[in-house]
Design a protein around this motif. Sequence first.
Motif, short mmCIF file in Angstrom:
data_model
loop_
_atom_site.label_atom_id
_atom_site.label_comp_id
_atom_site.label_asym_id
_atom_site.label_seq_id
_atom_site.Cartn_x
_atom_site.Cartn_y
_atom_site.Cartn_z
N MET A 16 -24.36 -38.53 6.95
CA MET A 16 -25.79 -39.11 6.82
C MET A 16 -25.83 -40.10 5.68
N ASP A 17 -27.09 -40.90 5.28
CA ASP A 17 -27.09 -41.73 4.33
C ASP A 17 -27.47 -41.02 3.14
N GLU A 18 -27.45 -41.58 1.85
CA GLU A 18 -27.91 -40.59 0.78
C GLU A 18 -29.19 -40.25 0.63
N LYS A 19 -30.08 -40.61 1.07
CA LYS A 19 -31.30 -39.97 1.13
C LYS A 19 -31.47 -38.78 1.81
N ALA A 20 -30.88 -38.90 3.12
CA ALA A 20 -30.84 -37.77 3.91
C ALA A 20 -30.00 -36.67 3.50
N LEU A 21 -28.97 -36.96 2.86
CA LEU A 21 -27.81 -35.91 2.26
C LEU A 21 -28.56 -35.30 1.10
N ARG A 22 -29.31 -36.06 0.27
CA ARG A 22 -29.96 -35.31 -0.88
C ARG A 22 -31.11 -34.48 -0.48
N ALA A 23 -31.97 -34.73 0.55
CA ALA A 23 -32.77 -33.84 1.16
C ALA A 23 -32.44 -32.79 1.89
N SER A 24 -31.06 -32.75 2.37
CA SER A 24 -30.52 -31.64 3.13
C SER A 24 -29.81 -30.67 2.22
N ILE A 25 -29.39 -31.03 1.02
CA ILE A 25 -28.79 -29.91 0.42
C ILE A 25 -29.64 -29.00 -0.70
N ASP A 26 -30.03 -27.74 -0.38
CA ASP A 26 -30.61 -26.98 -0.88
C ASP A 26 -30.09 -25.89 -1.80
N PRO A 27 -30.50 -26.02 -3.09
CA PRO A 27 -29.73 -25.33 -4.23
C PRO A 27 -29.95 -23.68 -3.87
N GLU A 28 -31.08 -23.33 -2.89
CA GLU A 28 -31.19 -22.09 -2.61
C GLU A 28 -30.65 -21.53 -1.26
N ARG A 29 -29.74 -22.54 -0.72
CA ARG A 29 -29.10 -21.91 0.43
C ARG A 29 -27.49 -22.12 0.32
N ALA A 30 -27.04 -21.56 1.17
CA ALA A 30 -25.67 -21.81 1.35
C ALA A 30 -25.27 -23.16 2.16
N THR A 31 -24.52 -24.12 1.86
CA THR A 31 -24.50 -25.42 2.40
C THR A 31 -22.91 -25.65 3.16
N VAL A 32 -22.82 -25.88 4.33
CA VAL A 32 -21.37 -26.46 4.79
C VAL A 32 -21.80 -27.93 5.16
N ILE A 33 -20.70 -28.78 4.59
CA ILE A 33 -20.96 -30.30 4.97
C ILE A 33 -19.62 -30.51 5.67
#
Length: 253
Positions: free
Chosen positions: A174-191
């Motif tokens: 995804m583009d930068e804007k979408a990536l920033r919006a998708s990464i939530d510090p309150e969640r575990a994240t797998v990219i």
Amino acid sequence: MNDALTIPQDAAGYGHLYGISTGPGDPELITLKAARLLSECPVVAYFCKRSGPGRARTSCEAHITDEHEELPLVYPVTNEIPHGSPEYRQQIEDFFEESAEAVAQHLKAGRSVAVLNEGDAFFYGSFMHIYLRLKDRFESTVVPGVGAMMAGGALLPHPLMMRDDQLRVIPGTMDEKALRASIDPERATVIMKVGTNLPLLRRIVTDLGLQERAWYVEKASMPEERVMPLVEAPDGKAPYFSMVLIPGPGVRV
């Protein structure tokens, strides 16, 4: 043909379509069910590049014999054309149409087909494109497998998720804007699908103050596997089998 390759035909006399998940790369992470069905199917189909048999076929080497008929499904393009371009999408769609029909010819002749898929067949898997084209014409079964993110998570020094942690899985394309919006510090994240966005992901993770939690995993479960804090990840494009994992914020004691 070997008597073991005797999966029954369906009521119409057609073969059965199997989506066989082969795991993340380690041949020992193939499930018992996948190994059994693979040994029983007379036809084994697998996706690959022109340069070799592909990871899924390689993982299943011990389970494929001379009694099997192999059906390589060779991608027409990989990285030669930008993935977002109309030309790339058209070539790939045509490829999946042709691949589905090649599989269908065996099924119509009464031969069951095991279509191999790296990781899990319904988790970003190429098999789903065959399945969606054939599911209304033939009986089918999807065999789940060990996903790449589970293999990657097992390499971390602490759990990916625990207690009330929530998980978000996102494509790194995804583009930068979408990536920033998708990464939530309150969640575990797998990219997944990190690719050329590795430097961008490292910058975003740092901007969000998550650099202490973020890990880079490359070729999990394979002989060449590497795991390191994301801040130490190499510059440039990441290999296809790579991911960024950010464990959840739950208590880890």
